[in-house]
Design an enzyme around this catalytic site. Structure first.
Site, PDB file in Angstrom:
ATOM      1  CG  ASP A   7      -1.847   1.179   1.271  1.00  0.00           C
ATOM      2  OD1 ASP A   7      -2.314   1.607   0.199  1.00  0.00           O
ATOM      3  OD2 ASP A   7      -2.114   1.682   2.378  1.00  0.00           O
ATOM      4  CD  GLU A  66      -5.023   1.333  -2.823  1.00  0.00           C
ATOM      5  OE1 GLU A  66      -6.247   1.415  -2.656  1.00  0.00           O
ATOM      6  OE2 GLU A  66      -4.193   1.752  -1.993  1.00  0.00           O
ATOM      7  CG  ASP A 138      -1.106   3.193   5.970  1.00  0.00           C
ATOM      8  OD1 ASP A 138      -1.656   3.564   4.922  1.00  0.00           O
ATOM      9  OD2 ASP A 138      -0.977   3.928   6.963  1.00  0.00           O
TER      10      ASP A 138
END
Length: 179
Positions: A7, A66, A138
């Protein structure tokens, strides 16, 4: 085989490592790469070094990240894109195949709701992986990215959820890398 989920962020990059040797992904590690300083180039170098260290330690076979999304703040979106690019280059330089997933796709895959909030993602990641505690947001997002990739590999992504599968515990903690 291990999957490294990322992430990305220029100040805080979440990571999650899953073992996908069986059909049920198992938790290996998660945490955050925390960067220091105000110079963006130096923070990006720290992101690269942290991911390179994770690759050296865990030796994943695949890398999932992502996709970039649009933000209300253009400057933040550009910095996020640069951190994302840094992570992808690191994976490519280490010979890892890179897979990308959109935020809604990840939320849909893990929670069954493409508009889920961070708390819902944290809860479902904790439940799916059978963790003893809730990972930082996160890190949970990075684990969700790795879970999404694990299930995409098995052709389960279109189902929208993981059907209550629980993975055996392989580790209990997460840690921060500070390169």
């Amino acid at each position: 085989m291990l999957i490294l989920g990322i992430d990305p962020g220029s100040r805080l990059t979440g990571y999650g490592v899953l073992d996908v040797a069986t059909a049920t992904p198992a938790y290996v590690a998660s945490g955050c790469i925390r960067t220091r300083g105000d110079d963006l180039a130096q923070r990006l170098a720290q992101v690269y070094a942290g991911i390179a260290e994770l690759i050296a330690v865990h030796r994943p076979g695949e890398f999932a990240i992502e996709q970039v999304f649009m933000s209300k703040n253009a400057d933040s979106a550009l910095k996020l894109g640069q951190a994302r690019g840094t992570a992808i280059v690191c994976a490519a330089n280490h010979g890892l195949p890179v897979s990308e997933y959109g935020p809604r796709q990840i939320k849909q895959a893990v929670t069954g709701n493409g508009r889920a909030d961070k708390a819902q993602v944290q809860h479902m990641v904790t439940a799916i992986l059978g963790l003893d505690g809730t990972p930082q947001a996160d890190a949970a997002d990075a684990l969700a990215i790795a879970l999404t990739h694990a299930h995409a590999r098995l052709g389960l992504l279109t189902r929208g959820s993981f059907g209550g599968h629980r993975a055996p515990r392989r580790g209990k903690g997460w840690r921060d890398f500070q390169p």
